[in-house]
Design a protein around this motif. Structure first.
Motif, PDB file in Angstrom:
ATOM      1  N   PHE A   1     -12.578  49.160 109.957  1.00  0.00           N
ATOM      2  CA  PHE A   1     -13.420  49.361 111.139  1.00  0.00           C
ATOM      3  C   PHE A   1     -14.412  50.500 110.947  1.00  0.00           C
ATOM      4  N   ASP A   2     -13.973  51.581 110.324  1.00  0.00           N
ATOM      5  CA  ASP A   2     -14.845  52.747 110.166  1.00  0.00           C
ATOM      6  C   ASP A   2     -16.070  52.409 109.315  1.00  0.00           C
ATOM      7  N   ALA A   3     -15.852  51.671 108.232  1.00  0.00           N
ATOM      8  CA  ALA A   3     -16.971  51.320 107.346  1.00  0.00           C
ATOM      9  C   ALA A   3     -17.951  50.377 108.032  1.00  0.00           C
ATOM     10  N   GLU A   4     -17.431  49.514 108.916  1.00  0.00           N
ATOM     11  CA  GLU A   4     -18.292  48.532 109.569  1.00  0.00           C
ATOM     12  C   GLU A   4     -18.908  49.046 110.867  1.00  0.00           C
ATOM     13  N   GLU A   5     -18.558  50.248 111.285  1.00  0.00           N
ATOM     14  CA  GLU A   5     -19.208  50.864 112.446  1.00  0.00           C
ATOM     15  C   GLU A   5     -20.467  51.582 111.958  1.00  0.00           C
ATOM     16  N   THR A   6     -21.477  50.791 111.658  1.00  0.00           N
ATOM     17  CA  THR A   6     -22.678  51.321 111.015  1.00  0.00           C
ATOM     18  C   THR A   6     -23.907  50.530 111.439  1.00  0.00           C
ATOM     19  N   THR A   7     -25.064  51.166 111.398  1.00  0.00           N
ATOM     20  CA  THR A   7     -26.328  50.474 111.648  1.00  0.00           C
ATOM     21  C   THR A   7     -27.008  50.114 110.333  1.00  0.00           C
ATOM     22  N   THR A   8     -26.310  50.300 109.230  1.00  0.00           N
ATOM     23  CA  THR A   8     -26.860  49.973 107.915  1.00  0.00           C
ATOM     24  C   THR A   8     -26.470  48.557 107.518  1.00  0.00           C
ATOM     25  N   PHE A   9     -27.459  47.729 107.235  1.00  0.00           N
ATOM     26  CA  PHE A   9     -27.173  46.379 106.768  1.00  0.00           C
ATOM     27  C   PHE A   9     -26.616  46.447 105.348  1.00  0.00           C
ATOM     28  N   GLY A  10     -25.761  45.488 105.026  1.00  0.00           N
ATOM     29  CA  GLY A  10     -25.210  45.471 103.684  1.00  0.00           C
ATOM     30  C   GLY A  10     -23.877  44.761 103.640  1.00  0.00           C
ATOM     31  N   ARG A  11     -23.290  44.700 102.453  1.00  0.00           N
ATOM     32  CA  ARG A  11     -22.031  44.000 102.256  1.00  0.00           C
ATOM     33  C   ARG A  11     -21.073  44.893 101.475  1.00  0.00           C
TER      34      ARG A  11
ATOM     35  N   LEU B   1     -40.147  51.177 130.575  1.00  0.00           N
ATOM     36  CA  LEU B   1     -39.580  50.956 129.251  1.00  0.00           C
ATOM     37  C   LEU B   1     -38.219  50.289 129.400  1.00  0.00           C
ATOM     38  N   LEU B   2     -38.001  49.200 128.642  1.00  0.00           N
ATOM     39  CA  LEU B   2     -36.735  48.487 128.683  1.00  0.00           C
ATOM     40  C   LEU B   2     -36.157  48.419 127.269  1.00  0.00           C
ATOM     41  N   ILE B   3     -34.950  48.920 127.102  1.00  0.00           N
ATOM     42  CA  ILE B   3     -34.318  49.005 125.784  1.00  0.00           C
ATOM     43  C   ILE B   3     -33.293  47.885 125.644  1.00  0.00           C
ATOM     44  N   THR B   4     -33.498  47.015 124.651  1.00  0.00           N
ATOM     45  CA  THR B   4     -32.615  45.870 124.446  1.00  0.00           C
ATOM     46  C   THR B   4     -32.149  45.796 122.988  1.00  0.00           C
ATOM     47  N   THR B   5     -31.927  46.955 122.389  1.00  0.00           N
ATOM     48  CA  THR B   5     -31.629  47.011 120.959  1.00  0.00           C
ATOM     49  C   THR B   5     -30.146  46.851 120.624  1.00  0.00           C
ATOM     50  N   ASN B   6     -29.295  46.703 121.625  1.00  0.00           N
ATOM     51  CA  ASN B   6     -27.885  46.370 121.458  1.00  0.00           C
ATOM     52  C   ASN B   6     -27.177  47.284 120.452  1.00  0.00           C
ATOM     53  N   GLY B   7     -26.940  46.829 119.226  1.00  0.00           N
ATOM     54  CA  GLY B   7     -26.194  47.619 118.252  1.00  0.00           C
ATOM     55  C   GLY B   7     -26.868  48.910 117.843  1.00  0.00           C
ATOM     56  N   PHE B   8     -28.159  49.031 118.096  1.00  0.00           N
ATOM     57  CA  PHE B   8     -28.910  50.235 117.731  1.00  0.00           C
ATOM     58  C   PHE B   8     -29.189  51.115 118.956  1.00  0.00           C
ATOM     59  N   ALA B   9     -28.530  50.820 120.070  1.00  0.00           N
ATOM     60  CA  ALA B   9     -28.840  51.482 121.334  1.00  0.00           C
ATOM     61  C   ALA B   9     -28.582  52.979 121.315  1.00  0.00           C
ATOM     62  N   SER B  10     -27.607  53.436 120.515  1.00  0.00           N
ATOM     63  CA  SER B  10     -27.262  54.860 120.517  1.00  0.00           C
ATOM     64  C   SER B  10     -28.412  55.740 120.046  1.00  0.00           C
ATOM     65  N   GLN B  11     -29.409  55.145 119.393  1.00  0.00           N
ATOM     66  CA  GLN B  11     -30.584  55.910 118.979  1.00  0.00           C
ATOM     67  C   GLN B  11     -31.360  56.414 120.186  1.00  0.00           C
TER      68      GLN B  11
ATOM     69  N   GLU C   1     -24.909  55.964 126.053  1.00  0.00           N
ATOM     70  CA  GLU C   1     -24.062  54.970 126.716  1.00  0.00           C
ATOM     71  C   GLU C   1     -22.892  54.607 125.808  1.00  0.00           C
ATOM     72  N   ASN C   2     -21.883  53.992 126.385  1.00  0.00           N
ATOM     73  CA  ASN C   2     -20.687  53.611 125.629  1.00  0.00           C
ATOM     74  C   ASN C   2     -20.945  52.323 124.854  1.00  0.00           C
ATOM     75  N   VAL C   3     -21.690  52.449 123.783  1.00  0.00           N
ATOM     76  CA  VAL C   3     -21.970  51.310 122.911  1.00  0.00           C
ATOM     77  C   VAL C   3     -22.100  51.819 121.481  1.00  0.00           C
TER      78      VAL C   3
ATOM     79  N   SER D   1     -42.508  45.067 112.863  1.00  0.00           N
ATOM     80  CA  SER D   1     -42.541  46.174 111.891  1.00  0.00           C
ATOM     81  C   SER D   1     -43.033  47.468 112.527  1.00  0.00           C
ATOM     82  N   VAL D   2     -42.648  47.659 113.799  1.00  0.00           N
ATOM     83  CA  VAL D   2     -42.986  48.892 114.516  1.00  0.00           C
ATOM     84  C   VAL D   2     -41.674  49.567 114.913  1.00  0.00           C
ATOM     85  N   ASN D   3     -41.419  50.731 114.353  1.00  0.00           N
ATOM     86  CA  ASN D   3     -40.174  51.455 114.603  1.00  0.00           C
ATOM     87  C   ASN D   3     -40.385  52.503 115.692  1.00  0.00           C
ATOM     88  N   VAL D   4     -39.725  52.323 116.826  1.00  0.00           N
ATOM     89  CA  VAL D   4     -39.810  53.316 117.905  1.00  0.00           C
ATOM     90  C   VAL D   4     -38.953  54.513 117.526  1.00  0.00           C
TER      91      VAL D   4
END
Length: 370
Positions: free
Chosen positions: A286-296, A222-232, A236-238, A195-198
């Motif tokens: 694809f556009d709707a699912e290219e998101t860092t927001t959880f949900g359905r 510092l090592l960044i391993t956040t994968n889908g949230f890496a663009s924050q 890089e191309n992710v 529960s610590v947000n960098v």
């Protein structure tokens, strides 16, 4: 947050390595860093109560790539690149099994099966015709033919009567895997703060200042391993890719065993605890699912239920018990990004939906890079 002397001294001072993200990559990176540097102080920061992205939300597929996926990859990658991707996945699964153990993983090698909907006749014919070619290409990895054609023994409907099986693929229990990895990390003396947000970091000459939502501190590396949230944090191309999943209530006399996928891998399902876990459908939008927001979304969930009723369980009564989503990291290349970003910053991201298969390998390679 107002920290006491004891809190700061114990958790946030004299940090050698800080890892952002406590998923498979983050935890295995930390474990391998402690093996390389036993006296090092290693801290993992996780923004969620549990690992937030995909590591605790995935389907638990220990997979290496279906026939159609490999043939598709060969259109944009060389034979050697595709071979190396398969080798990475195979080595990654093996490292995970060695680190955690098959019992803790609940590892079962039932095989992975690619179904072809009736509209996919041409794709099935191409895959079937090129099985010998694929088996020969992958022989250095699997030492024998990995793909074979099988009949539709599970009575799926709306598909071509045969499907293509990768006999070395398996399945794991995602929760058991992550529990075991957390136990190993704790045993190694690795500190984990949840529960610590960098929010940001600033590189100094010989260390990195990290700003979180609650406190600030310095770390040597510092090592960044956040994968889908890496663009924050990285240029890089992710990019993120949300995956929506559901699971049924227990189904009596469920015979189905294995991991299954269809429609070029955009849909996938498996057995677990006498239930069917089923996910996918991001190709619907694809556009709707290219998101860092959880949900359905209604679009995806309705399609998942429709395929359950008409293809997977056409003659069974079932109820949906849970639904959730996870965030993957993808890009225009399948190869993960493992690199030194600057003097004191490193990253291991873009696992391309293959976190189970390559996460442990990415973690080791990232730790070896430092």
């Amino acid at each position: 947050m107002e920290l006491s002397y004891w809190e700061y001294k114990t958790w946030l001072s004299n940090i050698d390595f800080t890892i952002v993200g406590s998923g498979i990559v983050g935890l295995t990176t930390a474990v391998h860093l402690k093996k390389r540097f036993p006296k090092a102080k290693v801290l993992i920061l996780e923004r969620g109560m549990l690992p937030q992205g995909a590591s605790t939300k995935n389907a638990g597929f220990a997979c290496f790539g279906s026939a159609s996926e490999l043939l598709s990859d060969l259109k944009t990658h060389t034979e050697d690149e595709v071979l190396q991707l398969a080798k990475q996945r195979c080595e990654g699964i093996q490292k995970l099994r060695e680190l955690v153990g098959d019992k803790a993983l609940n590892f079962e090698q039932y095989g992975g099966h690619e179904l072809y909907l009736q509209k996919d006749v041409e794709q099935f014919q191409e895959c079937r015709e090129k099985l010998s070619y694929l088996n020969k290409l992958l022989l250095p990895v699997f030492k024998e033919g990995a793909f074979e054609q099988q009949t539709n023994t599970y009575n799926f409907e709306g598909i071509i009567p045969s499907y293509i099986t990768q006999k070395f693929e398996g399945q794991i229990d995602t929760g058991s895997m992550m529990t075991a990895l957390l136990h190993i990390a704790n045993k190694e003396g690795i500190l984990i703060l949840n529960s610590v947000n960098v929010e940001d970091f600033f590189e100094n000459e010989d260390n990195v200042s990290i700003k979180t939502s609650q406190f600030e501190f310095c770390t040597q590396k510092l090592l960044i391993t956040t994968n889908g949230f890496a663009s924050q944090f990285l240029n890089e191309n992710v990019k993120p890719a949300r995956a929506q999943v559901l699971i049924t209530k227990p189904i009596s006399d469920l015979k189905l065993k294995g991991t299954f996928h269809f429609d070029e891998g955009y849909y996938y399902f498996r057995n677990i605890d006498n239930r069917i876990l089923f996910g996918g459908g991001r190709n619907l939008d694809f556009d709707a699912e290219e998101t860092t927001t959880f949900g359905r979304t209604k679009l995806v969930q309705e399609q998942l239920e429709q395929f359950l009723k008409t293809v997977i369980l056409p003659n069974s009564v079932f109820e949906i018990e849970q639904r959730w989503s996870g965030i993957m990291g993808v890009g225009n290349k399948k190869k993960p990004i493992i690199k030194q970003v600057s003097n004191n910053v490193f990253c291991g991201v873009r696992l391309g939906g293959m976190g189970i298969a390559i996460g442990s390998l990415v973690g080791k390679e990232l730790a070896d890079l430092v």
